[in-house]
Design a protein around this motif. Structure first.
Motif, mmCIF file in Angstrom:
data_model
loop_
_atom_site.group_PDB
_atom_site.id
_atom_site.type_symbol
_atom_site.label_atom_id
_atom_site.label_comp_id
_atom_site.label_asym_id
_atom_site.label_seq_id
_atom_site.Cartn_x
_atom_site.Cartn_y
_atom_site.Cartn_z
ATOM 1 N N MET A 1 0.806 -1.223 0.000
ATOM 2 C CA MET A 1 0.000 0.000 0.000
ATOM 3 C C MET A 1 0.843 1.281 0.000
ATOM 4 O O MET A 1 0.357 2.340 -0.403
ATOM 5 C CB MET A 1 -0.988 0.000 1.177
ATOM 6 C CG MET A 1 -0.347 -0.035 2.529
ATOM 7 S SD MET A 1 -1.558 -0.406 3.849
ATOM 8 C CE MET A 1 -2.756 0.883 3.653
ATOM 9 N N ALA A 2 2.092 1.216 0.428
ATOM 10 C CA ALA A 2 2.963 2.404 0.356
ATOM 11 C C ALA A 2 3.830 2.396 -0.895
ATOM 12 O O ALA A 2 4.675 3.280 -1.068
ATOM 13 C CB ALA A 2 3.836 2.491 1.605
ATOM 14 N N GLY A 3 3.653 1.390 -1.737
ATOM 15 C CA GLY A 3 4.409 1.337 -2.988
ATOM 16 C C GLY A 3 5.903 1.241 -2.760
ATOM 17 O O GLY A 3 6.382 0.392 -2.007
ATOM 18 N N SER A 4 6.649 2.130 -3.402
ATOM 19 C CA SER A 4 8.120 2.094 -3.381
ATOM 20 C C SER A 4 8.729 2.966 -2.293
ATOM 21 O O SER A 4 9.951 3.140 -2.261
ATOM 22 C CB SER A 4 8.668 2.574 -4.737
ATOM 23 O OG SER A 4 8.158 1.811 -5.786
ATOM 24 N N TYR A 5 7.910 3.502 -1.376
ATOM 25 C CA TYR A 5 8.426 4.535 -0.485
ATOM 26 C C TYR A 5 8.271 4.198 0.992
ATOM 27 O O TYR A 5 7.429 3.396 1.384
ATOM 28 C CB TYR A 5 7.753 5.872 -0.800
ATOM 29 C CG TYR A 5 8.007 6.286 -2.236
ATOM 30 C CD1 TYR A 5 9.300 6.584 -2.665
ATOM 31 C CD2 TYR A 5 6.986 6.332 -3.175
ATOM 32 C CE1 TYR A 5 9.556 6.945 -3.986
ATOM 33 C CE2 TYR A 5 7.234 6.683 -4.491
ATOM 34 C CZ TYR A 5 8.518 6.988 -4.888
ATOM 35 O OH TYR A 5 8.767 7.320 -6.189
ATOM 36 N N ALA A 6 9.119 4.828 1.803
ATOM 37 C CA ALA A 6 9.108 4.700 3.260
ATOM 38 C C ALA A 6 8.620 6.014 3.853
ATOM 39 O O ALA A 6 8.979 7.102 3.385
ATOM 40 C CB ALA A 6 10.501 4.372 3.780
ATOM 41 N N TYR A 7 7.802 5.916 4.936
ATOM 42 C CA TYR A 7 7.114 7.082 5.497
ATOM 43 C C TYR A 7 7.594 7.370 6.912
ATOM 44 O O TYR A 7 7.893 6.457 7.687
ATOM 45 C CB TYR A 7 5.609 6.826 5.485
ATOM 46 C CG TYR A 7 4.751 7.986 5.911
ATOM 47 C CD1 TYR A 7 4.719 9.160 5.162
ATOM 48 C CD2 TYR A 7 3.958 7.899 7.064
ATOM 49 C CE1 TYR A 7 3.917 10.230 5.552
ATOM 50 C CE2 TYR A 7 3.147 8.961 7.467
ATOM 51 C CZ TYR A 7 3.141 10.123 6.697
ATOM 52 O OH TYR A 7 2.344 11.180 7.081
ATOM 53 N N ARG A 8 7.616 8.637 7.237
ATOM 54 C CA ARG A 8 8.064 9.091 8.557
ATOM 55 C C ARG A 8 7.049 8.708 9.640
ATOM 56 O O ARG A 8 5.850 9.012 9.519
ATOM 57 C CB ARG A 8 8.256 10.609 8.523
ATOM 58 C CG ARG A 8 8.581 11.248 9.885
ATOM 59 C CD ARG A 8 10.039 11.100 10.210
ATOM 60 N NE ARG A 8 10.383 11.888 11.411
ATOM 61 C CZ ARG A 8 10.790 13.147 11.372
ATOM 62 N NH1 ARG A 8 10.894 13.782 10.205
ATOM 63 N NH2 ARG A 8 11.104 13.784 12.489
ATOM 64 N N ILE A 9 7.525 8.052 10.685
ATOM 65 C CA ILE A 9 6.666 7.758 11.838
ATOM 66 C C ILE A 9 7.161 8.604 13.020
ATOM 67 O O ILE A 9 7.908 9.560 12.828
ATOM 68 C CB ILE A 9 6.644 6.241 12.155
ATOM 69 C CG1 ILE A 9 8.061 5.641 12.114
ATOM 70 C CG2 ILE A 9 5.823 5.524 11.095
ATOM 71 C CD1 ILE A 9 8.678 5.503 13.421
ATOM 72 N N GLY A 10 6.738 8.252 14.210
ATOM 73 C CA GLY A 10 7.040 9.109 15.343
ATOM 74 C C GLY A 10 8.181 8.619 16.221
ATOM 75 O O GLY A 10 9.067 7.896 15.753
#
Length: 333
Positions: A221-230
């Protein structure tokens, strides 16, 4: 090598059929030039000089074509020159010319092909950066409406940010799916081959999925990318709200999770990754460390793929990982 040369060589080495041999020997009688070429070839072979000792070694023995000057003058006066293709049907090449052409083609290929591939990778990197900039615009619009970018809870997977963007209609789902694929990633090739597809699920879709389906949805669901968490503040988890500036990373090419290797993105030849920062700009960072800092983009201060230990400990997670994280190895081992 032209057909006549080939036939001469085959005759010399006795490889012609009886009929071909008889016809060729008759030509030797009728064509003195051909007989002289055979004699020259024989001397070359006997002297062990190979194919490169040819007429150039004894240029004075090559007969000048009869009435060459008259025929050339006639052609000029007629307003045109005979084209070689009209005289012999096709261009003839001897063996030395063929080898020279092959060597030149190989040399040029060695120069041109890497340049072409470098140009293609540059184009893919630019498209990846454009994708991140597009996602950044959606995140900014979400922040304007909610006071923060999509926030990931302690037990939620990082890829849920795409669901929040789709639910809020900040993207058409198909447009969002396209923007989530880096052209340099393995995912892009698998999608092109029809093996996978990025799906932005609804909450109902997630609730109805079985365990296996849920894992697959979270992985893609996020494809090719990594997302900032806390990060943790004491024992409390604080979701990242999007505050930050030109050095605060929010999205980047996802890392490759392989035990025993570095945690790096392999999307751009393992040379670095495109990173979206808090002010909306995208830059290519040639290492896994935040610019002008010692903070790793994908690992917390304990070298874990998990939430940071304080607000300065930036961590970007792949779509299927939660802030509770995945225990990894110590860097350098």
């Amino acid at each position: 090598m032209c057909d006549e040369d080939e036939q001469l060589v085959r005759y010399y080495f006795g490889e012609l059929s009886d009929a071909e041999k008889a016809a060729f020997e008759q030509r030797l009688v009728d064509e003195p030039d051909l007989a002289e070429r055979l004699e020259t070839f024989s001397r070359c072979v006997d002297a062990h000089q190979g194919a490169e000792c040819c007429e150039e070694s004894e240029p004075e023995k090559v007969p000048v074509p009869r009435r060459l000057a008259d025929r050339t003058a006639h052609a000029i006066l007629a307003g045109h020159l005979e084209r070689a293709g009209e005289c012999v049907g096709r261009k003839r090449y001897n063996l030395v010319e063929v080898v020279a052409i092959g060597v030149a083609a190989t040399f040029l290929g060695g120069l041109i092909l890497p340049a072409i591939e470098a140009s293609r990778e540059s184009s893919r990197r630019d498209q990846c950066a454009f994708n991140l900039a597009t996602l950044g615009q959606g995140l900014q619009s979400y922040s304007q409406d909610h006071g923060h970018i999509p926030q990931i809870g302690l037990t939620q997977n990082a890829g849920l940010f795409t669901l929040m963007l789709a639910e809020g209609r900040y993207f058409d789902r198909e447009e969002l799916q396209r923007s989530l694929v880096c052209p340099s990633s393995n995912l892009s090739q698998m999608i092109a081959d029809g093996e996978l597809k990025v799906i932005i699920p609804t909450r109902e879709h997630l609730e109805a999925a079985n365990a296996e389906q849920l894992l697959e949805l979270q992985r893609l669901m996020a494809g090719s990318y990594a997302y900032r968490i806390g990060y943790f503040q004491g024992r409390s988890f604080i979701p990242f709200g999007g505050k930050g500036g030109c050095r605060s990373a929010i999205l980047a090419d996802t890392p490759t999770l392989a035990s025993g290797t570095e945690v790096v993105s392999r999307h751009h030849g393992k040379c670095g990754q495109n990173v979206l920062f808090g002010d909306g700009h995208v830059a290519f960072v040639s290492s896994c460390w935040a610019p002008d800092d010692v903070d790793h983009l994908y690992l917390n201060d304990d070298n874990q793929l998990a939430a940071g230990h304080d607000e300065y400990d930036i961590v970007l997670l792949p779509g299927d990982v939660t802030p509770l994280g995945v225990q990894l190895f110590e860097l350098g081992e």
